[in-house]
Design an enzyme around this catalytic site. Sequence first.
Site, PDB file in Angstrom:
ATOM      1  N   ASN A 246       0.871  -1.181   0.000  1.00 46.91           N
ATOM      2  CA  ASN A 246       0.000   0.000   0.000  1.00 46.91           C
ATOM      3  C   ASN A 246       0.905   1.227   0.000  1.00 46.91           C
ATOM      4  OD1 ASN A 246      -2.206  -1.753   0.394  1.00 46.91           O
ATOM      5  ND2 ASN A 246      -1.990  -1.619   2.594  1.00 46.91           N
TER       6      ASN A 246
ATOM      7  N   HIS B  68       7.708   0.073   2.163  1.00 45.74           N
ATOM      8  CA  HIS B  68       7.652  -1.324   2.583  1.00 45.74           C
ATOM      9  C   HIS B  68       6.402  -1.985   2.026  1.00 45.74           C
ATOM     10  CE1 HIS B  68       4.777   0.415   5.414  1.00 45.74           C
ATOM     11  NE2 HIS B  68       4.357  -0.812   5.695  1.00 45.74           N
TER      12      HIS B  68
ATOM     13  N   GLN C 132       4.009  -5.954   2.510  1.00 43.35           N
ATOM     14  CA  GLN C 132       3.666  -6.986   3.474  1.00 43.35           C
ATOM     15  C   GLN C 132       3.417  -8.306   2.749  1.00 43.35           C
ATOM     16  OE1 GLN C 132       0.947  -5.661   6.780  1.00 43.35           O
ATOM     17  NE2 GLN C 132       0.672  -3.868   5.471  1.00 43.35           N
TER      18      GLN C 132
ATOM     19  N   HIS D 189       7.565   4.732   5.596  1.00 42.97           N
ATOM     20  CA  HIS D 189       8.768   4.080   5.080  1.00 42.97           C
ATOM     21  C   HIS D 189       8.378   3.100   3.968  1.00 42.97           C
ATOM     22  CE1 HIS D 189      13.058   2.961   5.925  1.00 42.97           C
ATOM     23  NE2 HIS D 189      12.694   1.959   5.129  1.00 42.97           N
TER      24      HIS D 189
END
Length: 393
Positions: free
Chosen positions: A187, A200, A202, A198
Amino acid sequence: MQHPMRITRTQLADGRELLYFDDTPEFVSGERTRTLVDERELPAATSASELRQDPLTGAWYTYAAHRMNRTFLPPANENPLAPTRPGQLPTEIPADDYDVVVFQNRFPSLAQSESQATPATGTATPVFVPSKPGHGRCEVVCFTPNSQVSFRDLPYTRARTIVEAWAHRTKELSALPGIEYVYPFENRGEEIGVTLQHPHGQIYAYPFVPERAAQIAARAQEFREAQGESGAGAGAETGPDLFDHILECEHADGQRVVVQGEYFTAFVPAAAKWPVEIMLVPHRAVPNFAELHDAEKDELTRLYLDILERMDRFFDGVERTPYIASWNQAPVNAPEDGRLHLQLFSLMRSPGRMKFLAGSESGQGAWISDTTPERIAARFREVAEEEVADHDG
């Protein structure tokens, strides 16, 4: 050629697993190693999660009440995904630098052990509602130690390392007891609901097949059976593959194809429902990241960076388009009923304006689009031409 990379495992102070995926030469060779000891004093990681099935639709929903207090848009000096550097607060990553890191989420939606997968609502589950422990695994993938960039800004080598990390985690998570679906995603943007700025992503390892994946699997089965019954399978007993059929039709039509490589094609699906949407689909019937060969991973990385660049140029005056990068894979126990593919989409409908779901969409899933897939595809092709013109100018 195989991508040079070194994987190092360790555990955080509360028992969660962390893996470094390094492509920097001195770490690949073993000349240098990352910090493995988490110096923080943390209580043992705990979570509670319960799954309930809607008796009307059959869809499974997850209940994880402990996530109410998870980290939300922390200040820069409290970024939990940054490296741990001298004079600063310790973070989730013990090393003072890293290339790519994967670790178990501190606030997971799915419980990390059977003993923690208990009702999370504080009340007994109604007897008429099917339920089961929410036992799975939720991981965080840190793309870079630099909090100021995005995936699209990464050099090819680093993006390629992330693809390897996705493949590695898909293989290991798929082998865990009870896991039925592995889902990597990202997202980006506060508009989407991001709680950590930051860069990233998942990975969720579900103990069930989520609704979209289940729908795709059902359609794939129906298509095989229908084609087999009609004798349209070119001699194959089970008939041709649904994804092969879609690719053949999109290639023949051409209006919605954005870029075509040797192993992958990026196109706007003919029934796109989001204001901005593009799919990246392998030409081969590959179920997941772990089954890609090296040349496919190489091209996937290049094309993904390409379409992310196009996404950020889609709207005039918008530097970073909020998006969801949804990496669909086949169900673990039914690899023939799906295919690895990216669904990259944004809820932004015009510069600075987001699409809000109306009653028909939220209540019934009856989608209404303010544009057409053909216009979306034309814009994706146009922004690449604009980029070339900008560079030439």
